[in-house]
Design a protein around this motif. Structure first.
Motif, mmCIF file in Angstrom:
data_model
loop_
_atom_site.group_PDB
_atom_site.id
_atom_site.type_symbol
_atom_site.label_atom_id
_atom_site.label_comp_id
_atom_site.label_asym_id
_atom_site.label_seq_id
_atom_site.Cartn_x
_atom_site.Cartn_y
_atom_site.Cartn_z
ATOM 1 N N TYR A 1 -1.624 -7.452 8.285
ATOM 2 C CA TYR A 1 -1.123 -6.109 7.999
ATOM 3 C C TYR A 1 0.260 -5.980 8.615
ATOM 4 N N ARG B 1 -8.590 0.309 8.930
ATOM 5 C CA ARG B 1 -9.150 0.396 7.568
ATOM 6 C C ARG B 1 -8.737 -0.802 6.728
ATOM 7 N N ALA B 2 -7.489 -1.202 6.848
ATOM 8 C CA ALA B 2 -7.007 -2.347 6.076
ATOM 9 C C ALA B 2 -7.757 -3.619 6.453
ATOM 10 N N TYR C 1 -6.902 -0.671 -1.267
ATOM 11 C CA TYR C 1 -7.887 -1.104 -0.278
ATOM 12 C C TYR C 1 -9.077 -1.815 -0.918
ATOM 13 N N ASP D 1 -5.338 3.550 9.968
ATOM 14 C CA ASP D 1 -4.911 2.915 8.720
ATOM 15 C C ASP D 1 -4.969 1.392 8.834
ATOM 16 N N ILE E 1 0.850 -1.191 0.000
ATOM 17 C CA ILE E 1 0.000 0.000 0.000
ATOM 18 C C ILE E 1 0.881 1.235 0.000
ATOM 19 N N SER F 1 -11.210 -3.563 5.200
ATOM 20 C CA SER F 1 -11.243 -3.743 3.745
ATOM 21 C C SER F 1 -11.079 -5.199 3.338
ATOM 22 N N THR G 1 -5.039 4.903 -2.934
ATOM 23 C CA THR G 1 -5.835 4.106 -2.006
ATOM 24 C C THR G 1 -6.582 2.986 -2.708
#
Length: 125
Positions: free
Chosen positions: A105, A96-97, A65, A93, A57, A100, A62
């Motif tokens: 991560y 959000r990952a 995502y 962040d 990323i 998604s 973006t």
């Protein structure tokens, strides 16, 4: 050992070189397939069935995502693990990952022992 591949989606040459080196030393039986965008990835997934998808990323882009959702809509890849690696270390962040659809991560710089451990569990498990 069964031949497997890992799809790397990203354009950062240093990160790609690091992943390529790590695979060559620790996982020589894993073929690395590299593409630069989610569109290329979706096309490549029609040809290959990687054991793992690793998405680098990059800010401010973006579109990365959206990759888990696009990938998991394809019946052949709905259970393919999708990992993110990013320089984004803020809690929002990371949240959000995961929201998604990323399964793991990792933040940059990569902690190679931890990353290698997780790769081993996923690819050789």
């Amino acid at each position: 050992m069964e031949s497997k591949s890992m799809l790397y989606i990203g354009q950062d040459p240093i990160n790609l070189q690091l992943v390529r080196y790590l695979l060559s030393k620790k996982f020589p039986h894993i073929e690395l397939i590299q593409v630069g965008s989610s569109d290329e990835a979706m096309s490549k997934l029609g040809e290959d069935s990687p054991a793992l998808v690793l998405v680098d990323i990059q800010l401010p882009i973006t579109e990365e995502y959206t990759i888990p959702d696009k990938l998991k809509q394809q019946a052949d890849h709905e259970s393919t693990p999708i990992w993110a690696v990013s320089g984004c270390v803020m809690e929002q962040d990371i949240i959000r990952a995961y929201q998604s659809g990323f399964d793991r991560y990792f933040t940059k710089p990569l902690h190679l022992l931890s990353f290698t451990h997780h790769l081993r569990r996923e690819l050789d498990g």
